[in-house]
Design an enzyme around this catalytic site. Structure first.
Site, mmCIF file in Angstrom:
data_model
loop_
_atom_site.group_PDB
_atom_site.id
_atom_site.type_symbol
_atom_site.label_atom_id
_atom_site.label_comp_id
_atom_site.label_asym_id
_atom_site.label_seq_id
_atom_site.Cartn_x
_atom_site.Cartn_y
_atom_site.Cartn_z
ATOM 1 C CB THR A 117 71.316 -93.638 -40.803
ATOM 2 O OG1 THR A 117 70.074 -94.175 -41.261
ATOM 3 C CG2 THR A 117 72.475 -94.434 -41.378
ATOM 4 N N GLY A 134 68.498 -89.986 -37.092
ATOM 5 C CA GLY A 134 68.898 -88.742 -36.439
ATOM 6 C C GLY A 134 70.154 -88.102 -37.003
ATOM 7 C CB THR A 135 72.451 -88.820 -39.848
ATOM 8 O OG1 THR A 135 71.431 -88.963 -40.835
ATOM 9 C CG2 THR A 135 72.930 -90.180 -39.411
ATOM 10 N N GLY A 136 70.630 -86.219 -39.706
ATOM 11 C CA GLY A 136 70.425 -84.830 -40.134
ATOM 12 C C GLY A 136 70.293 -83.882 -38.957
ATOM 13 C CB CYS A 137 68.344 -84.067 -35.819
ATOM 14 S SG CYS A 137 66.687 -84.151 -36.520
ATOM 15 C CE LYS A 190 72.275 -85.550 -44.389
ATOM 16 N NZ LYS A 190 71.813 -86.375 -43.342
#
Length: 145
Positions: free
Chosen positions: A84, A86-89, A49
């Site tokens: 932001t 929780g963006t990765g999950c 990312k």
């Protein structure tokens, strides 16, 4: 990615090198596994990312390394928001949903990236600090409680 590749990432070239190192390490672990069976060991995909990126400050440069060394840069606008959490999950869940629907890895990743970008841009502002992205952004304004 820096931890998994055991290297600092400070340029777009470093991102590509880190993906190769991670793929090599995963393949070596696969080949040395006692449960390794027939067939070629390879890592189907690695995504790094770019939300905290090293490239253009106005862009989110995500890197996707596909099997056998094919790769693609997915550039999109950086969404300026404090919300932001929780963006990765959310991104990984959206990718998994796309794969479960039968999309190829690159299509599932592109769709997931578009979903998360929209959820960030929707600007849900709950509580204090880094709030969550707006998972229901595609369905319009939520009904007030």
């Amino acid at each position: 990615a820096e931890v998994l590749a055991d290297m600092a990432i400070s340029s777009l070239e470093d991102v590509e090198r880190a993906a190769e190192l991670i793929a090599d390490r995963c393949t070596a672990a696969w080949e040395n596994s006692p449960s390794f069976t027939e067939g070629e060991a390879h890592v189907p995909a690695i995504m790094i990312k770019g939300g905290h990126g090293v490239g253009d400050p106005d862009a989110a440069d995500d890197y996707l390394r596909l099997a056998h060394g094919e790769h693609v840069w997915m550039r999109g606008p950086r969404v300026e928001t404090d919300n932001t959490h929780g963006t990765g999950c959310s991104l990984s869940s959206a990718i998994a949903c796309g794969l479960a629907q039968g999309f190829s890895v690159d299509v599932a990743v592109r769709n997931a990236k578009a979903y998360v970008t929209g959820a960030l841009a929707a600007g849900l502002n709950l509580g204090r600090g880094s709030g969550p992205l707006h998972h229901m952004w595609q369905y319009g304004t939520p009904v007030p409680c």
